[in-house]
Design an enzyme around this catalytic site. Structure first.
Site, PDB file in Angstrom:
ATOM      1  N   LYS A  91       0.808  -1.080   0.169  1.00 12.77           N
ATOM      2  CA  LYS A  91      -0.032   0.173  -0.178  1.00 12.77           C
ATOM      3  C   LYS A  91       0.885   1.035  -0.033  1.00 12.77           C
ATOM      4  CE  LYS A  91      -4.414   0.530   2.436  1.00 12.77           C
ATOM      5  NZ  LYS A  91      -4.846   0.218   3.512  1.00 12.77           N
TER       6      LYS A  91
HETATM    7  C1  E4P Z   1      -8.046   0.794   3.966  1.00 16.55           C
HETATM    8  O1  E4P Z   1      -7.541   0.676   2.853  1.00 16.55           O
HETATM    9  C2  E4P Z   1      -8.139   1.903   4.606  1.00 16.55           C
HETATM   10  O2  E4P Z   1      -7.070   2.071   5.290  1.00 16.55           O
HETATM   11  C3  E4P Z   1      -9.242   2.191   5.674  1.00 16.55           C
HETATM   12  O3  E4P Z   1     -10.528   1.704   5.287  1.00 16.55           O
HETATM   13  C4  E4P Z   1      -9.517   3.603   6.233  1.00 16.55           C
HETATM   14  O4  E4P Z   1     -10.650   3.514   6.889  1.00 16.55           O
HETATM   15  P1  E4P Z   1     -10.869   4.489   8.205  1.00 16.55           P
HETATM   16  O5  E4P Z   1     -11.279   6.188   7.434  1.00 16.55           O
HETATM   17  O6  E4P Z   1     -12.241   4.186   8.822  1.00 16.55           O
HETATM   18  O7  E4P Z   1      -9.740   4.805   8.893  1.00 16.55           O
END
Ligand code: E4P
Length: 217
Positions: free
Chosen positions: A86
């Site tokens: 990522k």
């Molecule tokens: C996933 O890839 C993200 O890191 C995650 O969905 C972020 O979610 P949040 O906005 O609830 O922290």
């Protein structure tokens, strides 16, 4: 639509995986940090997750410069074949995405808040692009509208990057993602359990069981 779980908690991952629903997992530095009390390093946590789920497991770089992202990306990818690196959508992130892709390392470009960011990520070679719908809603905009635009643009040009709806906060995000034809939704454990539940199912089941007991068949 594929279901990923958005957590680094192995108990939640195991439970969701037992439901037979999981196609992958997304983690991020905050989610891994939440599990810090378990006495395991981030690498050990990711190794454990890879043992539970056979699908793409996103692990995020914390470097913000190009060289650091590529080096951390290589290191994360060495954990397991299912690891997807990522990378945040920044100039360095786009450059790192291109380099990692050349090395056949899959990249999930994260922290996407606009259709143009998603288009750039796709052009750089992202396997997944992650628009954060909940965080867009949090600032009085419509997160799902961005998802709709991204899907339309990707359809227009037959772009192969998959649209991974992230920052899902409630079941309607999942419904809308599915209606729009998003490839994936990454869903927190709590929302997965909400998807199963319906009050009429509970009432209906209770009534069936009462009737059955009364009839004494
Ligand atoms: C996933 O890839 C993200 O890191 C995650 O969905 C972020 O979610 P949040 O906005 O609830 O922290």
């Amino acid at each position: 639509m594929k279901f990923f779980i958005d957590t680094a908690n192995v108990d939640e991952i195991r439970e969701a995986s037992n439901l037979g629903l999981l196609d992958g997992v997304t983690t991020n530095p905050s989610l891994l940090a939440k599990e810090a009390g378990r006495g395991k390093s981030a690498r050990e946590m990711l190794e454990e997750i890879c043992e539970i789920v056979d699908g793409p497991i996103s692990a995020e770089v914390t470097a913000t410069d190009y060289e650091g992202m590529v080096s951390q990306g290589r290191d994360l990818a060495s954990i397991h074949n299912n690891i997807v690196v990522k990378v945040p959508i920044t100039a360095a992130g786009l450059q790192a995405t291109r380099s990692l892709k050349k090395e056949e390392i899959r990249v999930n470009v994260t922290l996407i808040f606009s259709a143009t960011q998603a288009l750039l990520a796709a052009k750089a070679g992202a396997t997944f692009v992650s628009p954060f719908v909940g965080r867009i809603d949090d600032v009085s905009n419509n997160g799902m509208e961005i998802v709709e635009q991204i899907i339309q643009i990707f359809d227009n040009y037959a772009i192969e990057s998959e649209v991974l709806v992230a920052s899902v906060r409630h079941p309607m995000h999942v419904v809308e993602a599915a209606l729009m034809g998003a490839d994936i939704a990454t869903i927190p454990f709590k929302v997965i359990t909400q998807l199963i539940k319906h009050p009429l199912t509970d009432v209906g089941l209770e009534r069936f069981l009462k009737d059955w007991e009364k009839a004494n068949l």
